[in-house]
Structure formats: structure tokens, C-alpha cells
Enzyme design. Structure first.
Site, short mmCIF file in Angstrom:
data_model
loop_
_atom_site.label_atom_id
_atom_site.label_comp_id
_atom_site.label_asym_id
_atom_site.label_seq_id
_atom_site.Cartn_x
_atom_site.Cartn_y
_atom_site.Cartn_z
N HIS A 186 41.14 34.30 49.22
CA HIS A 186 40.44 35.32 48.44
C HIS A 186 41.45 36.41 48.10
O HIS A 186 42.10 36.96 48.99
CB HIS A 186 39.27 35.91 49.20
N CYS A 187 41.56 36.74 46.83
CA CYS A 187 42.56 37.70 46.37
C CYS A 187 41.86 38.98 45.93
O CYS A 187 41.07 38.97 44.98
CB CYS A 187 43.36 37.11 45.20
N VAL A 188 42.15 40.09 46.63
CA VAL A 188 41.53 41.36 46.27
C VAL A 188 42.07 41.88 44.95
O VAL A 188 41.41 42.70 44.29
CB VAL A 188 41.75 42.40 47.38
N ASN A 191 39.76 40.19 42.62
CA ASN A 191 38.36 40.27 43.04
C ASN A 191 37.67 38.92 42.95
O ASN A 191 36.53 38.81 42.51
CB ASN A 191 37.61 41.31 42.19
N ASN A 192 38.37 37.88 43.39
CA ASN A 192 37.80 36.54 43.29
C ASN A 192 38.55 35.61 44.24
O ASN A 192 39.67 35.90 44.66
CB ASN A 192 37.93 36.02 41.86
#
Length: 433
Positions: A186-188, A191-192
Site C-alpha cells: 500500500h503506497c501512501v 493513496n492506493n
């Protein structure tokens, strides 16, 4: 002179801390100084400050900052993505007008081509698509993409939240509240979750961001170098290194290099100001970050694994070093993929002139694997034991397919098949799906 030097030292320090904070937890840096610094920054220093805050304010400050940190890192929100795009936009708005009149036509044409790409790939990475997130509509198709390797993934495992069997290579994301196909992480920043369907856009984001930052640093050097050279020659006697010109050890050599790095950095800031030199220095010090992360993901592609899977393999590696992992082989009749070395089995009809392979034995219902088009199927099974002794009893999901007499202690990951590794180019084209 002192103020630009302070800015240079501050920028270098922030870049180093940013690298450690974002990359220090990667399995590739486990048991390295980078991992130690990451634990120091993320675990030890915060815990010390928390104990101090408990004594002074009964934990009010760390409690509030902890909630803020959990919101930023573990909640679904666009704050970090907006910060990233805002930083790019603000830097471009300061930098480009300051150097525009000094650029050639070629560079003036390249900037509109390079600058929009991070925005485009951020949008594509953040955009919802039917391939990445698993739901009841696409679940059946997702089950057919990859076989279960019976090392990292087993059939019959149900997601406790989504309430359906988890496809191989998937993982439930507690932030996105859904299972993700071929989950990477999950990549901040977007946001996905990144997985099958949008991982290729994330690679494009890393590449385009690295190119944009490197190009910005190059433009700053191209425009400001003549000004900096003239300034240095004019005041050379003030900038010359005052220590020993021929150092006797590496510390002296490093001191000379650091002196001239900070000297020229301060000169660049003097002649270009924060708009041109400050943004250029920031680009110079940060472009290796997305490029390094891209290199790490290229390594993952070469190895045939995701970020999520690399952590699982590292756990197996640590347990192997402790001598508690045993490697077994699957019974051939339980395999659905026919390897070239696999013999045929005679048909029950003795009147037949040539042997016809019989269908493989069907595993129990909760172990049944969906058919896939994947060209490989795992022949290996790994199991941990608490005592470090060979397994005496096997779980049902292993016993139904394993040759129970084949388990031997294994010490190295190189002895274990990774069925998701098809070779670099096949892995690469698979990652682009």
C-alpha cells in the site's frame, strides 16, 4: 556564507533521513546500518520521547502525535498524495520562471514533456480499476491467474473480512478494506494499493519522478555553473581549503571533499537564490530516492516476487538460519501441471496400445486448486518445526499432497523453487499486466 552553508547541511540531512525513513524497513536492508537507523528513528527515539512525555504531560503530546501519524500512514486519505503533488507544483512554479530566459529552445520544449508525467502516473496509480481490487464480480477470474505455491500461499485460505477464498499472491489491505491481486504494497504517495492492474503505473511514476528531478538538477547546474565559477575565481582566496592539502588518511580526504561540497553549494545558493539554486539542490539530493526505489522493484521483478512476498521469503530465510525449516516434495499424482521430467501413468485399460496419463488425484474440496494458465507448479513444500526436529505430524493441507518421507532440513533459499519466477523478461511482462 554561513546561512547558505546551513541550508546545504540541512538539505543533505533531511534527504538522508528521508531515505532511511522510507527505505529502512525494506527486507533488503534487514540487519544493515540503514535498518538500524530506521529502528532508531521510528522506534527507539519515539519511545524515549514517549516516556519523557508521560512524565511531563501524562502522554498528551505523544498521544496526539501518534494519532496523527497513524492517520497519515494507516488511513485512507489523500493528504500525502496532495503534499507530494503540491511539492512538485510549488518547486516547478519557483524554479522554471527563474531559469526560463537562460534556457535554449530544446530545453524549453523538453520541460512541457517531462513535467506532466508524474501527475499522469500518480493519477493512473491512484485510480480504481477492476484488476487490482478483488470483489465478488471478478473473484473467479482472479483465482485463475496464479497457482498456489504451497510455500507462501495455500489453497482453501479464506479472507476473514471479504469472506471468500484468497487467490494466490493476494493480500487483504486493512487500509483499502479489500483483498488486492498480486499485492505489492500500500503506497501512501498514491493513496492506493499497488498490485495487478496498476503496478506498471507505479513503475512509471518512479521512473518519471527520477527523470524529472535529475533533469531539474541538470538544468540548475547548466544555468548556474558559469555564474558560480566566476564567483569562485573572484573570491578564491576566501574559499580555499585551509587544512593540509595532501591528506594522510581517509578522514582528511573526506574533510576536503565536504569542505568544497559545502563551499560550492553555498556559492550556488548565493548566485542563484532559493528559487533556482534551492530547488536545484533539492532535486539533486532527492532524485536518487525514486531511482533507488525503482532499482529495488526491478530487483523484485528479476527475482519473481513482490514487496509483500519478499518479506515472507526473508522470514523463511531467518528460520532456515535457525535450522527449523524442512523441505518436502509433492506427490506427483496431486500435481496438475505435467513437467517434462514427469513420467506418464498407464491407463487402466490394458488393451490400449500406448499408455495414457490418468487424471491427477483430486485433492479434498477445501484444497482444490482452480485451473490456471501459469506454466509452472510448485514441487516443493516448506514447513517449520518448533523443536528443529523433522516433522512428526503434518497439517492436513500439507499431508494430502506431500510425500511424507521426503522432508529434509534446508538451509538456503536457493534450494527452494519459486514458481512465480519465470525469468526476468517474462517476469517483467507479467508485472506490466
Amino acid at each position: 556564507m554561513a546561512f547558505p552553508r546551513m541550508i546545504a547541511i540541512f538539505t543533505v540531512t533531511i534527504s538522508l533521513l528521508t531515505f532511511v525513513a522510507f527505505f529502512g524497513r525494506l527486507p533488503a536492508f534487514r540487519n544493515t546500518p540503514i535498518s538500524f537507523l530506521h529502528r532508531l528513528i521510528v522506534v527507539h527515539i519515539p519511545s524515549t520521547l514517549r516516556r519523557l512525555d508521560v512524565l511531563l504531560t501524562n502522554g498528551r503530546i505523544t498521544g496526539g502525535s501518534g494519532r496523527l501519524g497513524r492517520y497519515l500512514m494507516y488511513d485512507k486519505h489523500p493528504v500525502v498524495m496532495i503534499f507530494f503533488l503540491g511539492l512538485v507544483s510549488g518547486s516547478a512554479a519557483l524554479f522554471i520562471p527563474a531559469i526560463w530566459d537562460k534556457l535554449t529552445v530544446r530545453h524549453k520544449l523538453l520541460i512541457p514533456l517531462i513535467l506532466p508525467q508524474p501527475y499522469l502516473f500518480t493519477y493512473l496509480s491512484a485510480k480504481q480499476n477492476n484488476e487490482t481490487h478483488i470483489n465478488h464480480v471478478n473473484h473467479a477470474a482472479q483465482m485463475r491467474h496464479y497457482p498456489y505455491d504451497r510455500v507462501l500461499y495455500y489453497p482453501g485460505t479464506e479472507c476473514r473480512t471479504c469472506k471468500f477464498f484468497k487467490p494466490a499472491r493476494s493480500k487483504h489491505c486493512s487500509i483499502c478494506k479489500t483483498c488486492v491481486a498480486r499485492m505489492d504494497h500500500h503506497c501512501v504517495w498514491v493513496n492506493n494499493c499497488l498490485g495487478r492492474g496498476n503496478y506498471r503505473w507505479f513503475l512509471g511514476l518512479l521512473l518519471s519522478t527520477a527523470v524529472m528531478l535529475a533533469y531539474g538538477a541538470y538544468l540548475a547546474h547548466l544555468v548556474l555553473s558559469p555564474l558560480a565559477d566566476r564567483h569562485y575565481k573572484r573570491y578564491e582566496r576566501w574559499y580555499r581549503y585551509k587544512g593540509i592539502s595532501v591528506p594522510s588518511d581517509w578522514l582528511g580526504y573526506l574533510d576536503i571533499k565536504l569542505h568544497y561540497f559545502l563551499t560550492f553549494t553555498s556559492i550556488y545558493l548565493d548566485v542563484g537564490g532559493l528559487r533556482a539554486s534551492g530547488v536545484g539542490l533539492l532535486a539533486l539530493l532527492t532524485w536518487p530516492l525514486p531511482l533507488g526505489l525503482l532499482g529495488y522493484h526491478i530487483y523484485l521483478i528479476w527475482a519473481g516476487m513482490t514487496t509483500n512476498e519478499s518479506g515472507k521469503w526473508e522470514d523463511w530465510k531467518d528460520d532456515m538460519a535457525d535450522g527449523v525449516v524442512f523441505l518436502g516434495h509433492r506427490r506427483r499424482e496431486t500435481m496438475q501441471t505435467m513437467y517434462p521430467s514427469k513420467p506418464t501413468y498407464p491407463a487402466s485399460d490394458s488393451s490400449s496400445d500406448s499408455p495414457i496419463p490418468t487424471p491427477p488425484e483430486t485433492p479434498p474440496e477445501d484444497e482444490e486448486e482452480p485451473p490456471t494458465t501459469w506454466p509452472l507448479e510448485s514441487r516443493h513444500i516448506l514447513i517449520r518445526t518448533q523443536t528443529g526436529q523433522p516433522p512428526q505430524s503434518l497439517p492436513s493441507r500439507i499431508k494430502t499432497v506431500a510425500d511424507v518421507d521426503s522432508f529434509e532440513r534446508v538451509w538456503n533459499l536457493s534450494e527452494v523453487e519459486n514458481v512465480y519466477d519465470l525469468g526476468f523478461w517474462d517476469n517483467f511482462f507479467e508485472a506490466l499486466k
